[in-house]
Design a protein around this motif. Structure first.
Motif, PDB file in Angstrom:
ATOM      1  N   ALA A 188      -4.113  20.129   3.612  1.00  0.00           N
ATOM      2  CA  ALA A 188      -3.256  19.941   2.447  1.00  0.00           C
ATOM      3  C   ALA A 188      -3.872  18.868   1.545  1.00  0.00           C
ATOM      4  O   ALA A 188      -4.646  18.027   1.991  1.00  0.00           O
ATOM      5  N   PHE A 189      -3.526  18.918   0.259  1.00  0.00           N
ATOM      6  CA  PHE A 189      -3.978  17.890  -0.677  1.00  0.00           C
ATOM      7  C   PHE A 189      -2.933  17.694  -1.767  1.00  0.00           C
ATOM      8  O   PHE A 189      -2.001  18.478  -1.904  1.00  0.00           O
ATOM      9  N   VAL A 190      -3.104  16.608  -2.513  1.00  0.00           N
ATOM     10  CA  VAL A 190      -2.188  16.287  -3.604  1.00  0.00           C
ATOM     11  C   VAL A 190      -2.978  16.359  -4.909  1.00  0.00           C
ATOM     12  O   VAL A 190      -3.965  15.644  -5.077  1.00  0.00           O
ATOM     13  N   ARG A 191      -2.562  17.252  -5.802  1.00  0.00           N
ATOM     14  CA  ARG A 191      -3.192  17.376  -7.117  1.00  0.00           C
ATOM     15  C   ARG A 191      -2.423  16.453  -8.064  1.00  0.00           C
ATOM     16  O   ARG A 191      -1.204  16.540  -8.172  1.00  0.00           O
ATOM     17  N   MET A 238       0.849  -1.192   0.000  1.00  0.00           N
ATOM     18  CA  MET A 238       0.000   0.000   0.000  1.00  0.00           C
ATOM     19  C   MET A 238       0.888   1.248   0.000  1.00  0.00           C
ATOM     20  O   MET A 238       1.961   1.249   0.577  1.00  0.00           O
ATOM     21  N   MET A 239       0.398   2.271  -0.664  1.00  0.00           N
ATOM     22  CA  MET A 239       1.098   3.554  -0.670  1.00  0.00           C
ATOM     23  C   MET A 239       0.077   4.658  -0.483  1.00  0.00           C
ATOM     24  O   MET A 239      -1.101   4.482  -0.785  1.00  0.00           O
ATOM     25  N   THR A 240       0.542   5.791   0.035  1.00  0.00           N
ATOM     26  CA  THR A 240      -0.357   6.921   0.232  1.00  0.00           C
ATOM     27  C   THR A 240      -0.189   7.915  -0.910  1.00  0.00           C
ATOM     28  O   THR A 240       0.826   7.903  -1.611  1.00  0.00           O
ATOM     29  N   ALA A 241      -1.171   8.785  -1.109  1.00  0.00           N
ATOM     30  CA  ALA A 241      -1.106   9.802  -2.153  1.00  0.00           C
ATOM     31  C   ALA A 241       0.069  10.747  -1.911  1.00  0.00           C
ATOM     32  O   ALA A 241       0.622  11.313  -2.851  1.00  0.00           O
ATOM     33  N   GLY A 242       0.466  10.911  -0.661  1.00  0.00           N
ATOM     34  CA  GLY A 242       1.613  11.758  -0.334  1.00  0.00           C
ATOM     35  C   GLY A 242       2.934  11.187  -0.848  1.00  0.00           C
ATOM     36  O   GLY A 242       3.921  11.905  -0.953  1.00  0.00           O
ATOM     37  N   ALA A 285      -4.673   9.300   1.756  1.00  0.00           N
ATOM     38  CA  ALA A 285      -5.461   8.299   1.025  1.00  0.00           C
ATOM     39  C   ALA A 285      -4.540   7.157   0.602  1.00  0.00           C
ATOM     40  O   ALA A 285      -3.437   7.384   0.120  1.00  0.00           O
ATOM     41  N   LYS A 286      -5.014   5.908   0.812  1.00  0.00           N
ATOM     42  CA  LYS A 286      -4.176   4.745   0.526  1.00  0.00           C
ATOM     43  C   LYS A 286      -4.599   4.076  -0.779  1.00  0.00           C
ATOM     44  O   LYS A 286      -5.782   3.967  -1.078  1.00  0.00           O
TER      45      LYS A 286
END
Length: 188
Positions: A35-38, A1-5, A58-59
Motif C-alpha cells: 500500500a502507499f499514500v498518494r 513525529m507523524m507517519t504518512a498514513g 514513512a515518518k
C-alpha cells in the motif's frame, strides 16, 4: 513525529528542511504490492505544488505554523508594518512576503500573519472586503448588455472589473482570493 498514513488535508509537516501542507491525499491499496499514500502537497513558503507517493510508515516531523491575528498599520517604502492585537508589538514585513491579494487590504484592517519558527512567510487578508470605488467611467444609459464589465479603481489603488452600472463612490464587496467583484455593499 507523524507517519504518512496519518496525513489529512491541511496537515503541515517538514520534509527535506521545507514545510509542506497536504492539499489532497489518497490511501492506495493495489491488488499486488504494498500500500502507499498518494499526496498532493504545497510548499508553504514558496507556494510550489507537487505530487508524490509515500510508504504509509514513512515518518515526518510535524510542522507547527503559527497564525497570528494582526492589524495592518501603514507602509514605508517596501516595508509594511503590522501590530499584534494582543501584545501591541509592531513588526515590519517586506513587500515580497505579501501576496497579490494584499492589494485589497487598507490600513487598520485585521489580517492573519503566518510564521514558521519565528520567520514570517505569508500574510492572509480577510476572504472578503468592502471597498469604495474612487475612480471609474460613468455607465452609459441604454448600454444594458449582460455581463459587460469595466475597470474600477478602489480606495486601496487596486483595479477591479465591475458591472457597467456601478458608479464612483459606491462600496462594493470583493473576493480577495480571486480579485472578483461580488456585489454592492449591504452597509452604507
Amino acid at each position: 513525529m507523524m507517519t504518512a498514513g496519518e496525513f489529512r488535508n491541511g496537515v503541515t509537516f517538514e520534509m527535506d528542511g521545507q514545510v509542506q501542507q497536504v492539499i489532497e491525499f489518497q490511501h492506495v491499496k493495489p491488488g499486488k504490492g504494498a500500500a502507499f499514500v498518494r499526496v498532493k502537497m504545497k510548499n508553504v513558503v514558496t507556494g510550489a505544488v507537487t505530487e508524490t507517493s509515500f510508504n504509509p510508515t514513512a515518518k515526518f516531523e510535524e510542522a507547527f505554523v503559527e497564525r497570528r491575528e494582526m492589524q495592518y498599520l501603514y507602509n514605508e517604502g517596501d516595508l509594511y508594518y503590522f501590530m499584534d492585537n494582543e501584545t501591541y508589538e509592531q513588526i515590519p514585513i517586506s513587500k515580497d512576503t505579501l501576496g497579490d491579494d494584499f492589494r485589497f487590504v487598507k490600513a487598520n484592517e485585521n489580517v492573519k500573519v503566518l510564521s514558521y519558527k519565528g520567520s514570517v512567510f505569508a500574510v492572509e487578508p480577510p476572504l472578503f472586503v468592502e471597498l469604495e470605488i474612487t475612480e471609474t467611467e460613468p455607465g452609459v444609459k441604454g448600454n444594458t448588455a449582460t455581463n459587460v464589465l469595466k475597470p474600477a479603481t478602489v480606495e486601496t489603488g487596486a483595479v477591479v472589473k465591475v458591472p457597467i452600472f456601478i458608479e464612483q463612490g459606491e462600496r462594493i464587496q470583493i473576493d480577495t482570493r480571486t480579485g472578483e467583484y461580488l456585489g454592492r455593499s449591504k452597509t452604507k
